[in-house]
Design an enzyme around this catalytic site. Structure first.
Site, mmCIF file in Angstrom:
data_model
loop_
_atom_site.group_PDB
_atom_site.id
_atom_site.type_symbol
_atom_site.label_atom_id
_atom_site.label_comp_id
_atom_site.label_asym_id
_atom_site.label_seq_id
_atom_site.Cartn_x
_atom_site.Cartn_y
_atom_site.Cartn_z
ATOM 1 N N GLU A 2 21.297 29.866 -27.894
ATOM 2 C CA GLU A 2 20.662 29.337 -26.690
ATOM 3 C C GLU A 2 20.924 27.843 -26.634
ATOM 4 O O GLU A 2 21.076 27.190 -27.678
ATOM 5 C CB GLU A 2 19.157 29.639 -26.686
ATOM 6 C CG GLU A 2 18.503 29.456 -25.339
ATOM 7 C CD GLU A 2 19.219 30.218 -24.231
ATOM 8 O OE1 GLU A 2 20.084 29.610 -23.555
ATOM 9 O OE2 GLU A 2 18.934 31.415 -24.059
ATOM 10 N N CYS A 34 19.975 35.547 -22.309
ATOM 11 C CA CYS A 34 20.769 35.800 -23.512
ATOM 12 C C CYS A 34 22.193 36.032 -23.052
ATOM 13 O O CYS A 34 22.509 37.084 -22.505
ATOM 14 C CB CYS A 34 20.234 37.005 -24.284
ATOM 15 S SG CYS A 34 21.208 37.415 -25.749
#
Length: 242
Positions: free
Chosen positions: A113, A2
């Site tokens: 992402e 992340c």
């Protein structure tokens, strides 16, 4: 992993959502961001142990540097530890102590992402497609995090900046379809697990890790603009579907 997320909800709305009692001034001053990056100041929620035996925990929201700085570090520098792998939380010295007594929640409105495509003939780098991942019901995501306090020895004792609060986001193997985009994802806590994770009186690493072994709330995602790849871009359009 992340490495980018969005955090644009008002601090007072977060305080209500997470039952926060004490919000620090720097949290209130923090502007909305659709492109939070490592080393940025980010909001963290933690529970303070009571000073009196019969008193209750106090839930607080603070601004922390995204990238954990262990208390024993000689300086802030090097590659920021903005993620901590679930599989090694209890064994890595940088994270083990925080796992025992300094756990937090990093609230987010969603995260980004990138799907890496196979390298095409003649290309030097593979192309990547960014996705915005968020809760199905519009609620905030509660990333499981760790925090640490680092003492800046170069500053005087009466300097309020002598203590640096920093944080990292715990990641785990991606699942429920997210593995098609990337092999890692942040640990998103369901509401029922938040109080246990934040409880500083729970000092057993095994028990703390057990709180993370639960299904996350339902997540959905959509493709977004490649503009999100640059931290210079920071606007609502980054989370819009393309």
């Amino acid at each position: 992993m992340c490495g980018r997320y969005a955090a644009f909800r008002e601090a007072q709305d977060l305080a209500q959502e997470f039952a926060v009692e004490d919000v620090s001034d720097d949290v209130l001053d923090r502007e909305a961001s659709w492109n939070v990056a490592p080393t940025d100041g980010v909001r963290v929620i933690l529970d303070r142990a009571p000073k009196e035996p019969d008193a209750s925990l106090t839930r607080e929201m603070h601004l922390a540097r995204w990238g954990l700085v262990p208390s024993w570090a000689k300086a802030i520098g090097g590659a920021p530890m903005f993620n901590a792998r679930l599989e090694t939380l209890a064994t890595k010295p940088a994270f083990a102590k925080s796992l025992g007594v300094r756990r937090c929640v990093v609230p987010a409105d969603g995260y980004y992402e990138w799907l890496t495509h196979p390298l095409e003939a003649g290309a030097k780098k593979p192309t990547k497609t960014p996705f915005f991942i968020h809760s199905e019901d519009g609620a905030s995501l509660a990333f499981a995090g760790l925090y640490s306090w680092w003492r800046d020895a170069s500053k005087e004792d009466d300097d309020p900046a002598r203590w640096v609060l920093s944080t990292t986001i715990v990641t785990t193997a991606a699942r429920d379809g997210l593995e098609a985009i990337h092999d890692r994802e942040p640990v998103v806590l369901p509401t029922a697990s938040i109080s246990g994770w934040l409880n500083p009186l729970l000092t057993s690493p095994d028990e703390a890790l057990g709180l993370l072994d639960v299904p996350p709330p339902p997540l959905i995602w959509h493709e977004v603009s490649t503009r999100v790849g640059s931290v210079r871009n920071n606007d609502h359009g980054l989370i819009s579907a393309v």
